[in-house]
Design an enzyme around this catalytic site. Structure first.
Site, PDB file in Angstrom:
ATOM      1  N   TYR A 126      12.916  44.857 -15.492  1.00 59.10           N
ATOM      2  CA  TYR A 126      12.472  46.056 -14.614  1.00 59.10           C
ATOM      3  C   TYR A 126      11.535  46.982 -15.449  1.00 59.10           C
ATOM      4  CZ  TYR A 126      15.481  44.939 -10.794  1.00 59.10           C
ATOM      5  OH  TYR A 126      16.078  44.322  -9.755  1.00 59.10           O
ATOM      6  N   TYR A 130      21.663  46.239  -2.155  1.00 62.45           N
ATOM      7  CA  TYR A 130      21.290  45.269  -3.414  1.00 62.45           C
ATOM      8  C   TYR A 130      22.256  44.435  -3.642  1.00 62.45           C
ATOM      9  CZ  TYR A 130      19.816  43.885  -7.907  1.00 62.45           C
ATOM     10  OH  TYR A 130      19.487  42.991  -9.057  1.00 62.45           O
ATOM     11  N   ASP A 171      30.771  42.490  -1.629  1.00 60.52           N
ATOM     12  CA  ASP A 171      29.988  42.540  -2.998  1.00 60.52           C
ATOM     13  C   ASP A 171      30.827  43.605  -4.003  1.00 60.52           C
ATOM     14  OD1 ASP A 171      28.526  42.532  -5.155  1.00 60.52           O
ATOM     15  OD2 ASP A 171      26.631  42.486  -4.263  1.00 60.52           O
ATOM     16  N   LYS A 227      29.829  42.208 -13.739  1.00 61.81           N
ATOM     17  CA  LYS A 227      29.658  43.535 -14.508  1.00 61.81           C
ATOM     18  C   LYS A 227      31.170  43.876 -15.159  1.00 61.81           C
ATOM     19  CE  LYS A 227      25.710  45.236 -12.129  1.00 61.81           C
ATOM     20  NZ  LYS A 227      25.347  45.780 -10.990  1.00 61.81           N
TER      21      LYS A 227
HETATM   22  C1  LIG Z   1      24.582  44.387 -10.362  1.00 61.27           C
HETATM   23  C2  LIG Z   1      24.573  43.865  -8.713  1.00 61.27           C
HETATM   24  C3  LIG Z   1      24.296  42.781  -8.562  1.00 61.27           C
HETATM   25  C4  LIG Z   1      23.711  41.658  -9.549  1.00 61.27           C
HETATM   26  O1  LIG Z   1      24.403  41.327 -10.379  1.00 61.27           O
HETATM   27  P1  LIG Z   1      23.773  40.793 -11.679  1.00 61.27           P
HETATM   28  O2  LIG Z   1      24.961  40.406 -12.893  1.00 61.27           O
HETATM   29  O3  LIG Z   1      22.705  41.804 -12.282  1.00 61.27           O
HETATM   30  O4  LIG Z   1      22.790  39.588 -11.525  1.00 61.27           O
HETATM   31  C5  LIG Z   1      24.933  42.221  -7.464  1.00 61.27           C
HETATM   32  N1  LIG Z   1      25.596  43.089  -6.525  1.00 61.27           N
HETATM   33  C6  LIG Z   1      25.635  44.270  -6.788  1.00 61.27           C
HETATM   34  C7  LIG Z   1      26.578  45.230  -5.830  1.00 61.27           C
HETATM   35  C8  LIG Z   1      25.439  44.800  -8.150  1.00 61.27           C
HETATM   36  O5  LIG Z   1      25.482  45.957  -8.311  1.00 61.27           O
END
Ligand SMILES: *Cc1c(COP(=O)(O)O)cnc(C)c1O
Length: 441
Positions: free
Chosen positions: A16, A144, A238, A268
Protein backbone atom coordinates in the site's frame (compact mmCIF):
# COMPACT_ATOMS: atom_id res chain seq x y z
CA UNK A 1 27.55 4.05 4.81
CA UNK A 2 23.90 3.98 3.70
CA UNK A 3 21.34 3.90 6.52
CA UNK A 4 18.96 0.98 7.01
CA UNK A 5 16.14 3.03 5.47
CA UNK A 6 18.27 3.77 2.39
CA UNK A 7 19.23 0.12 2.00
CA UNK A 8 15.52 -0.72 2.29
CA UNK A 9 14.70 1.80 -0.39
CA UNK A 10 17.21 0.18 -2.77
CA UNK A 11 15.73 -3.34 -2.62
CA UNK A 12 12.23 -3.38 -1.10
CA UNK A 13 8.67 -2.87 -2.24
CA UNK A 14 6.26 -1.97 0.58
CA UNK A 15 2.52 -2.74 0.80
CA UNK A 16 0.00 0.00 0.00
CA UNK A 17 2.86 2.39 -0.75
CA UNK A 18 3.57 4.63 -3.74
CA UNK A 19 7.30 3.95 -3.70
CA UNK A 20 8.16 7.02 -5.78
CA UNK A 21 6.74 9.61 -3.41
CA UNK A 22 6.62 7.87 -0.03
CA UNK A 23 9.09 9.14 2.58
CA UNK A 24 11.75 6.67 3.72
CA UNK A 25 10.32 4.07 6.14
CA UNK A 26 10.96 4.39 9.87
CA UNK A 27 13.49 1.72 10.88
CA UNK A 28 12.19 -0.10 13.99
CA UNK A 29 14.67 -2.27 15.85
CA UNK A 30 12.80 -3.21 19.03
CA UNK A 31 9.30 -3.45 20.51
CA UNK A 32 8.29 -3.16 24.14
CA UNK A 33 4.69 -3.08 25.39
CA UNK A 34 2.75 -0.58 23.30
CA UNK A 35 5.97 1.04 22.04
CA UNK A 36 8.06 0.65 18.91
CA UNK A 37 11.66 1.77 19.23
CA UNK A 38 13.50 3.15 16.23
CA UNK A 39 17.16 2.72 15.27
CA UNK A 40 17.98 6.20 16.60
CA UNK A 41 16.23 5.49 19.92
CA UNK A 42 13.04 7.43 19.15
CA UNK A 43 9.97 5.76 20.67
CA UNK A 44 6.60 5.55 18.92
CA UNK A 45 3.34 4.60 20.64
CA UNK A 46 1.61 1.95 18.50
CA UNK A 47 -1.94 3.33 18.46
CA UNK A 48 -3.19 0.85 15.85
CA UNK A 49 -1.59 -2.38 17.09
CA UNK A 50 0.67 -2.55 14.00
CA UNK A 51 -2.20 -2.89 11.51
CA UNK A 52 -4.63 -4.45 14.00
CA UNK A 53 -2.59 -7.55 14.85
CA UNK A 54 -1.02 -6.93 18.26
CA UNK A 55 -3.04 -7.73 21.38
CA UNK A 56 -0.79 -7.80 24.43
CA UNK A 57 2.15 -5.60 23.49
CA UNK A 58 5.28 -6.12 21.43
CA UNK A 59 7.85 -8.82 22.15
CA UNK A 60 5.66 -10.23 24.91
CA UNK A 61 7.81 -12.48 27.12
CA UNK A 62 5.15 -15.18 27.63
CA UNK A 63 4.51 -15.58 23.90
CA UNK A 64 8.25 -15.42 23.16
CA UNK A 65 8.87 -18.19 25.71
CA UNK A 66 6.22 -20.52 24.26
CA UNK A 67 7.31 -19.85 20.68
CA UNK A 68 10.97 -20.59 21.36
CA UNK A 69 10.02 -23.75 23.28
CA UNK A 70 7.97 -24.93 20.30
CA UNK A 71 10.78 -24.04 17.88
CA UNK A 72 13.13 -26.32 19.77
CA UNK A 73 10.56 -29.15 19.88
CA UNK A 74 8.89 -29.24 16.48
CA UNK A 75 9.13 -26.35 14.02
CA UNK A 76 6.90 -27.77 11.31
CA UNK A 77 5.29 -30.91 9.97
CA UNK A 78 3.01 -31.32 6.96
CA UNK A 79 -0.65 -31.30 7.96
CA UNK A 80 -2.08 -33.83 5.50
CA UNK A 81 -1.86 -37.27 7.05
CA UNK A 82 -0.11 -35.85 10.15
CA UNK A 83 -1.05 -33.81 13.19
CA UNK A 84 0.64 -32.34 16.29
CA UNK A 85 -0.33 -31.30 19.84
CA UNK A 86 -0.40 -27.51 19.33
CA UNK A 87 -2.86 -27.70 16.40
CA UNK A 88 -5.22 -29.99 18.32
CA UNK A 89 -5.07 -28.00 21.56
CA UNK A 90 -5.66 -24.70 19.80
CA UNK A 91 -8.69 -26.07 17.92
CA UNK A 92 -10.13 -27.57 21.13
CA UNK A 93 -9.68 -24.36 23.06
CA UNK A 94 -11.08 -22.12 20.34
CA UNK A 95 -14.16 -24.24 19.73
CA UNK A 96 -14.90 -24.03 23.46
CA UNK A 97 -14.91 -20.21 23.23
CA UNK A 98 -16.62 -19.68 19.85
CA UNK A 99 -20.39 -19.55 19.27
CA UNK A 100 -21.68 -22.97 20.22
CA UNK A 101 -22.52 -24.17 16.69
CA UNK A 102 -18.91 -23.93 15.48
CA UNK A 103 -17.63 -27.49 15.14
CA UNK A 104 -14.53 -27.66 12.90
CA UNK A 105 -11.31 -25.70 12.43
CA UNK A 106 -9.45 -25.35 9.11
CA UNK A 107 -6.02 -23.71 9.29
CA UNK A 108 -4.42 -21.38 6.74
CA UNK A 109 -1.90 -18.53 6.64
CA UNK A 110 -3.55 -15.10 6.92
CA UNK A 111 -6.86 -13.24 6.87
CA UNK A 112 -7.26 -13.30 3.10
CA UNK A 113 -6.74 -17.07 2.91
CA UNK A 114 -9.14 -17.59 5.83
CA UNK A 115 -11.73 -15.76 3.69
CA UNK A 116 -10.85 -17.75 0.53
CA UNK A 117 -11.37 -20.97 2.46
CA UNK A 118 -14.74 -19.73 3.76
CA UNK A 119 -15.91 -18.83 0.23
CA UNK A 120 -14.78 -22.18 -1.12
CA UNK A 121 -16.52 -24.01 1.73
CA UNK A 122 -19.80 -22.29 0.82
CA UNK A 123 -19.49 -22.94 -2.92
CA UNK A 124 -18.46 -26.55 -2.56
CA UNK A 125 -21.09 -27.14 0.12
CA UNK A 126 -23.79 -26.38 -2.47
CA UNK A 127 -21.85 -28.21 -5.18
CA UNK A 128 -21.65 -31.33 -3.02
CA UNK A 129 -25.36 -31.05 -2.24
CA UNK A 130 -26.13 -30.97 -5.97
CA UNK A 131 -27.10 -27.28 -6.07
CA UNK A 132 -24.20 -25.75 -8.01
CA UNK A 133 -26.48 -22.94 -9.29
CA UNK A 134 -26.27 -21.44 -5.82
CA UNK A 135 -23.09 -19.44 -6.19
CA UNK A 136 -23.80 -15.75 -5.58
CA UNK A 137 -22.41 -13.96 -2.54
CA UNK A 138 -23.92 -10.99 -0.75
CA UNK A 139 -21.66 -8.48 0.95
CA UNK A 140 -21.61 -4.94 2.26
CA UNK A 141 -20.83 -2.20 -0.21
CA UNK A 142 -17.84 -0.79 1.72
CA UNK A 143 -16.51 -4.07 3.02
CA UNK A 144 -12.93 -5.30 3.04
CA UNK A 145 -12.14 -9.01 3.21
CA UNK A 146 -8.57 -9.18 1.94
CA UNK A 147 -6.34 -8.83 -1.09
CA UNK A 148 -6.48 -12.22 -2.82
CA UNK A 149 -8.90 -12.54 -5.76
CA UNK A 150 -11.85 -14.16 -4.02
CA UNK A 151 -11.50 -11.83 -1.06
CA UNK A 152 -11.28 -8.82 -3.40
CA UNK A 153 -14.42 -9.98 -5.23
CA UNK A 154 -16.48 -9.87 -2.03
CA UNK A 155 -14.97 -6.50 -1.05
CA UNK A 156 -15.86 -2.94 -2.04
CA UNK A 157 -15.20 -2.07 -5.68
CA UNK A 158 -12.89 0.75 -4.56
CA UNK A 159 -9.98 2.50 -6.23
CA UNK A 160 -7.47 0.01 -4.80
CA UNK A 161 -8.97 -2.93 -6.69
CA UNK A 162 -9.92 -1.11 -9.90
CA UNK A 163 -7.19 -2.68 -12.10
CA UNK A 164 -8.65 -6.10 -11.24
CA UNK A 165 -12.39 -5.38 -11.54
CA UNK A 166 -12.84 -7.21 -14.85
CA UNK A 167 -11.54 -10.41 -13.29
CA UNK A 168 -13.53 -10.32 -10.04
CA UNK A 169 -16.63 -12.53 -9.89
CA UNK A 170 -19.99 -10.78 -9.58
CA UNK A 171 -21.48 -10.30 -6.14
CA UNK A 172 -24.51 -8.40 -4.84
CA UNK A 173 -23.88 -5.45 -2.56
CA UNK A 174 -25.96 -4.31 0.40
CA UNK A 175 -25.60 -0.94 2.07
CA UNK A 176 -24.20 -0.98 5.58
CA UNK A 177 -27.12 -0.81 8.04
CA UNK A 178 -25.75 2.14 10.00
CA UNK A 179 -28.14 3.69 12.54
CA UNK A 180 -31.18 5.13 10.78
CA UNK A 181 -30.81 2.93 7.67
CA UNK A 182 -31.68 -0.48 9.10
CA UNK A 183 -35.08 -0.89 7.39
CA UNK A 184 -33.68 0.18 4.03
CA UNK A 185 -30.99 -2.50 4.14
CA UNK A 186 -33.41 -5.18 5.34
CA UNK A 187 -35.59 -4.38 2.31
CA UNK A 188 -32.56 -4.62 0.00
CA UNK A 189 -31.83 -8.04 1.47
CA UNK A 190 -35.42 -9.24 1.09
CA UNK A 191 -35.33 -8.45 -2.63
CA UNK A 192 -32.00 -10.24 -3.12
CA UNK A 193 -33.19 -13.28 -1.18
CA UNK A 194 -35.97 -13.89 -3.72
CA UNK A 195 -33.24 -15.00 -6.15
CA UNK A 196 -32.58 -18.75 -6.27
CA UNK A 197 -28.80 -18.41 -6.75
CA UNK A 198 -27.77 -16.77 -3.47
CA UNK A 199 -25.27 -18.98 -1.62
CA UNK A 200 -23.66 -16.90 1.10
CA UNK A 201 -23.56 -13.60 2.94
CA UNK A 202 -20.14 -12.42 4.16
CA UNK A 203 -19.79 -9.54 6.60
CA UNK A 204 -17.48 -7.83 9.05
CA UNK A 205 -19.54 -8.08 12.26
CA UNK A 206 -20.37 -4.70 13.91
CA UNK A 207 -17.32 -2.80 12.60
CA UNK A 208 -16.20 -2.39 8.98
CA UNK A 209 -12.52 -1.69 9.53
CA UNK A 210 -11.06 -0.50 6.25
CA UNK A 211 -14.27 1.37 5.39
CA UNK A 212 -13.28 3.75 8.19
CA UNK A 213 -14.40 1.89 11.33
CA UNK A 214 -18.04 2.16 10.19
CA UNK A 215 -20.25 0.67 12.91
CA UNK A 216 -23.71 -0.89 13.02
CA UNK A 217 -25.80 -2.61 15.68
CA UNK A 218 -25.82 -6.33 16.55
CA UNK A 219 -29.65 -6.34 16.41
CA UNK A 220 -29.82 -5.48 12.71
CA UNK A 221 -27.03 -7.93 11.87
CA UNK A 222 -28.97 -10.57 13.78
CA UNK A 223 -32.05 -9.85 11.64
CA UNK A 224 -30.01 -9.96 8.39
CA UNK A 225 -28.51 -13.33 9.39
CA UNK A 226 -31.95 -14.59 10.45
CA UNK A 227 -33.49 -13.79 7.07
CA UNK A 228 -30.54 -15.41 5.26
CA UNK A 229 -30.95 -18.55 7.35
CA UNK A 230 -34.66 -18.76 6.50
CA UNK A 231 -33.58 -19.01 2.85
CA UNK A 232 -30.77 -21.49 3.47
CA UNK A 233 -28.11 -18.86 2.75
CA UNK A 234 -24.85 -19.50 4.66
CA UNK A 235 -23.49 -16.61 6.73
CA UNK A 236 -19.76 -15.93 7.07
CA UNK A 237 -18.57 -13.71 9.92
CA UNK A 238 -15.18 -12.27 8.97
CA UNK A 239 -13.76 -11.69 12.45
CA UNK A 240 -10.22 -11.14 11.18
CA UNK A 241 -10.19 -7.65 12.72
CA UNK A 242 -12.95 -7.91 15.36
CA UNK A 243 -11.82 -11.23 16.86
CA UNK A 244 -10.06 -11.72 20.18
CA UNK A 245 -11.63 -8.90 22.14
CA UNK A 246 -11.35 -5.80 19.96
CA UNK A 247 -15.05 -5.00 20.17
CA UNK A 248 -15.39 -5.92 23.86
CA UNK A 249 -16.38 -9.61 24.05
CA UNK A 250 -13.93 -12.20 22.70
CA UNK A 251 -15.82 -12.26 19.39
CA UNK A 252 -18.15 -9.64 17.92
CA UNK A 253 -20.51 -12.42 16.83
CA UNK A 254 -21.13 -13.20 20.50
CA UNK A 255 -23.18 -9.97 20.66
CA UNK A 256 -25.83 -11.32 18.25
CA UNK A 257 -28.97 -11.89 20.33
CA UNK A 258 -30.29 -15.02 18.54
CA UNK A 259 -28.31 -16.09 15.51
CA UNK A 260 -24.87 -17.64 15.03
CA UNK A 261 -22.73 -17.42 11.90
CA UNK A 262 -22.27 -20.67 9.93
CA UNK A 263 -18.64 -19.93 9.15
CA UNK A 264 -16.09 -17.69 10.89
CA UNK A 265 -12.72 -16.30 9.74
CA UNK A 266 -9.82 -15.37 12.01
CA UNK A 267 -6.27 -14.07 11.71
CA UNK A 268 -4.54 -10.85 12.90
CA UNK A 269 -4.98 -11.10 16.71
CA UNK A 270 -5.06 -14.90 16.52
CA UNK A 271 -1.36 -15.19 17.38
CA UNK A 272 -1.35 -11.99 19.43
CA UNK A 273 0.32 -10.32 16.46
CA UNK A 274 3.36 -12.58 16.56
CA UNK A 275 3.16 -14.88 13.54
CA UNK A 276 1.08 -15.14 10.38
CA UNK A 277 -1.78 -17.58 10.68
CA UNK A 278 -5.39 -17.75 9.61
CA UNK A 279 -8.21 -20.08 10.40
CA UNK A 280 -11.73 -20.75 9.24
CA UNK A 281 -14.28 -22.51 11.45
CA UNK A 282 -17.63 -23.94 10.44
CA UNK A 283 -20.79 -25.50 11.82
CA UNK A 284 -21.32 -29.27 11.73
CA UNK A 285 -23.76 -29.43 8.75
CA UNK A 286 -21.23 -27.70 6.48
CA UNK A 287 -18.49 -30.13 7.44
CA UNK A 288 -20.92 -33.03 6.99
CA UNK A 289 -21.56 -32.04 3.35
CA UNK A 290 -17.90 -32.84 2.58
CA UNK A 291 -18.05 -36.37 4.05
CA UNK A 292 -18.51 -39.06 1.44
CA UNK A 293 -17.07 -42.25 -0.02
CA UNK A 294 -16.38 -40.07 -3.02
CA UNK A 295 -12.89 -38.54 -2.68
CA UNK A 296 -13.87 -35.66 -4.94
CA UNK A 297 -16.22 -34.29 -2.28
CA UNK A 298 -13.23 -33.42 -0.03
CA UNK A 299 -12.13 -29.82 0.40
CA UNK A 300 -9.09 -29.59 -1.90
CA UNK A 301 -7.43 -26.61 -0.34
CA UNK A 302 -4.22 -26.39 1.65
CA UNK A 303 -1.12 -24.32 2.19
CA UNK A 304 2.41 -25.60 2.77
CA UNK A 305 2.49 -24.06 6.24
CA UNK A 306 -1.01 -25.21 7.27
CA UNK A 307 -1.24 -25.36 11.08
CA UNK A 308 2.41 -24.39 11.54
CA UNK A 309 3.25 -25.56 15.09
CA UNK A 310 5.15 -22.37 15.97
CA UNK A 311 2.20 -20.19 14.96
CA UNK A 312 -0.16 -22.50 16.88
CA UNK A 313 2.07 -22.18 19.97
CA UNK A 314 1.97 -18.38 19.65
CA UNK A 315 -1.84 -18.51 19.32
CA UNK A 316 -2.13 -20.75 22.41
CA UNK A 317 0.09 -18.43 24.45
CA UNK A 318 -1.83 -15.37 23.29
CA UNK A 319 -5.18 -17.03 23.96
CA UNK A 320 -4.06 -17.79 27.50
CA UNK A 321 -3.42 -14.06 28.02
CA UNK A 322 -6.63 -13.00 26.25
CA UNK A 323 -8.81 -15.37 28.29
CA UNK A 324 -7.39 -14.19 31.63
CA UNK A 325 -9.53 -11.89 33.74
CA UNK A 326 -6.78 -9.27 33.70
CA UNK A 327 -7.26 -8.86 29.94
CA UNK A 328 -11.03 -8.44 30.30
CA UNK A 329 -10.30 -5.63 32.77
CA UNK A 330 -7.79 -4.02 30.41
CA UNK A 331 -10.30 -4.05 27.57
CA UNK A 332 -13.00 -2.60 29.82
CA UNK A 333 -10.62 0.11 31.03
CA UNK A 334 -9.81 1.11 27.43
CA UNK A 335 -13.51 1.05 26.48
CA UNK A 336 -14.35 3.30 29.46
CA UNK A 337 -11.57 5.74 28.58
CA UNK A 338 -12.76 5.85 24.95
CA UNK A 339 -16.34 6.52 26.11
CA UNK A 340 -15.19 9.44 28.28
CA UNK A 341 -13.13 10.92 25.44
CA UNK A 342 -16.06 10.53 23.07
CA UNK A 343 -18.25 12.50 25.49
CA UNK A 344 -15.63 15.22 25.56
CA UNK A 345 -15.26 15.83 21.82
CA UNK A 346 -18.61 14.79 20.35
CA UNK A 347 -20.40 17.83 18.96
CA UNK A 348 -17.35 20.09 18.91
CA UNK A 349 -16.56 22.15 15.82
CA UNK A 350 -14.46 20.19 13.34
CA UNK A 351 -15.88 16.83 14.48
CA UNK A 352 -18.53 15.19 12.29
CA UNK A 353 -19.05 11.95 14.23
CA UNK A 354 -17.38 9.86 16.92
CA UNK A 355 -17.84 6.09 16.86
CA UNK A 356 -16.90 3.65 19.57
CA UNK A 357 -17.16 -0.11 20.06
CA UNK A 358 -15.10 -1.80 22.76
CA UNK A 359 -11.41 -0.93 22.36
CA UNK A 360 -11.96 0.74 18.96
CA UNK A 361 -12.53 4.49 18.74
CA UNK A 362 -12.99 6.39 15.47
CA UNK A 363 -13.15 10.14 15.04
CA UNK A 364 -14.58 11.39 11.76
CA UNK A 365 -13.36 14.95 11.31
CA UNK A 366 -15.41 17.48 9.41
CA UNK A 367 -13.17 19.02 6.76
CA UNK A 368 -15.91 21.44 5.66
CA UNK A 369 -17.28 21.76 2.15
CA UNK A 370 -15.58 19.86 -0.64
CA UNK A 371 -13.27 16.94 -0.24
CA UNK A 372 -10.49 17.99 -2.59
CA UNK A 373 -7.91 18.13 0.15
CA UNK A 374 -8.80 14.79 1.82
CA UNK A 375 -5.49 13.22 0.95
CA UNK A 376 -3.56 16.32 2.03
CA UNK A 377 -5.46 16.25 5.33
CA UNK A 378 -4.72 12.56 5.75
CA UNK A 379 -0.99 13.14 5.26
CA UNK A 380 -1.07 16.08 7.67
CA UNK A 381 -2.81 13.89 10.29
CA UNK A 382 -0.23 11.15 9.80
CA UNK A 383 2.67 13.57 10.16
CA UNK A 384 1.16 15.24 13.22
CA UNK A 385 0.89 11.83 14.92
CA UNK A 386 4.47 10.86 14.04
CA UNK A 387 5.75 14.25 15.24
CA UNK A 388 4.10 13.44 18.56
CA UNK A 389 5.62 9.93 18.76
CA UNK A 390 2.39 8.19 17.87
CA UNK A 391 1.71 5.70 15.05
CA UNK A 392 -1.73 6.16 13.48
CA UNK A 393 -2.94 5.47 9.94
CA UNK A 394 -5.82 7.83 9.15
CA UNK A 395 -8.39 6.62 6.62
CA UNK A 396 -9.11 9.89 4.82
CA UNK A 397 -10.79 12.15 7.36
CA UNK A 398 -11.31 9.28 9.83
CA UNK A 399 -8.69 8.74 12.51
CA UNK A 400 -9.10 5.68 14.69
CA UNK A 401 -7.45 4.17 17.74
CA UNK A 402 -7.09 0.41 18.03
CA UNK A 403 -4.45 0.06 20.74
CA UNK A 404 -2.87 -3.07 22.23
CA UNK A 405 -4.71 -4.05 25.42
CA UNK A 406 -1.66 -3.28 27.57
CA UNK A 407 -1.84 0.42 26.65
CA UNK A 408 -1.92 2.35 29.94
CA UNK A 409 -4.24 5.24 30.80
CA UNK A 410 -1.32 7.63 30.48
CA UNK A 411 -0.54 6.28 27.01
CA UNK A 412 -4.22 6.55 26.04
CA UNK A 413 -4.10 10.19 27.16
CA UNK A 414 -1.23 10.78 24.72
CA UNK A 415 -3.37 9.32 21.91
CA UNK A 416 -6.33 11.53 22.85
CA UNK A 417 -4.08 14.59 22.98
CA UNK A 418 -3.06 13.89 19.37
CA UNK A 419 -6.72 13.53 18.34
CA UNK A 420 -7.44 16.92 19.98
CA UNK A 421 -4.61 18.53 18.05
CA UNK A 422 -5.97 17.01 14.86
CA UNK A 423 -9.19 18.90 15.49
CA UNK A 424 -7.21 22.12 15.71
CA UNK A 425 -5.53 21.16 12.44
CA UNK A 426 -8.90 20.60 10.75
CA UNK A 427 -10.11 24.01 11.89
CA UNK A 428 -6.92 25.54 10.44
CA UNK A 429 -7.58 23.73 7.17
CA UNK A 430 -10.96 25.42 6.73
CA UNK A 431 -10.83 28.02 3.94
CA UNK A 432 -10.14 31.58 5.09
CA UNK A 433 -13.30 33.68 5.28
CA UNK A 434 -13.94 35.73 2.16
CA UNK A 435 -13.82 39.41 3.05
CA UNK A 436 -16.58 41.75 1.88
CA UNK A 437 -15.62 43.97 -1.05
CA UNK A 438 -15.36 47.18 1.05
CA UNK A 439 -12.64 45.67 3.21
CA UNK A 440 -10.30 45.19 0.28
CA UNK A 441 -7.90 48.11 0.06
C1 LIG B 1 -7.11 -7.42 7.44
C2 LIG B 1 -8.37 -8.06 7.11
C3 LIG B 1 -8.42 -9.14 6.20
C4 LIG B 1 -7.20 -9.63 5.47
O1 LIG B 1 -6.27 -10.18 6.33
P1 LIG B 1 -4.74 -10.32 5.83
O2 LIG B 1 -4.09 -11.11 6.89
O3 LIG B 1 -4.21 -8.92 5.74
O4 LIG B 1 -4.77 -11.00 4.52
C5 LIG B 1 -9.64 -9.75 5.96
N1 LIG B 1 -10.75 -9.31 6.58
C6 LIG B 1 -10.75 -8.30 7.45
C7 LIG B 1 -12.03 -7.90 8.12
C8 LIG B 1 -9.57 -7.62 7.73
O5 LIG B 1 -9.57 -6.59 8.58
Amino acid sequence: MPTLAERDHAVLWHPYTQMQTAPLPVPIVRGEGSWLIAEDGTRYLDGISSWWVNLHGHAHPHIAERVSEQLRTLEHVLFAGFTHPAAVELAEQLLALLPQNQARVFYSDNGSTAVEVALKMVLQYFHNLGQPERRTFLCFRNSYHGDTFGAMAVSSRGAFTQPFWPLLFDVEFLDVPVPGHEQEVLSQLDILLTRPDVAGFIFEPLVLGTAGMVMYAPEVLDELVHRCHQRGVLCIADEVMTGFGRTGPLFASALLPREQPDIMCFSKGLTGGTLAMGLTTCAAPIYAAFLSDDKMKALFHGHSYTANPVACAAALASLELTSAEACTHQRQRIADAHAAFRQEIEGQAGIRQVRHQGTILAVEYDPGEGTSYFSRLRDAFYQLAIDNHVVLRPLGNVVYLLPPYCTTNEELELLYAVLRRMRALVLDFLPAPTLPEYLHD
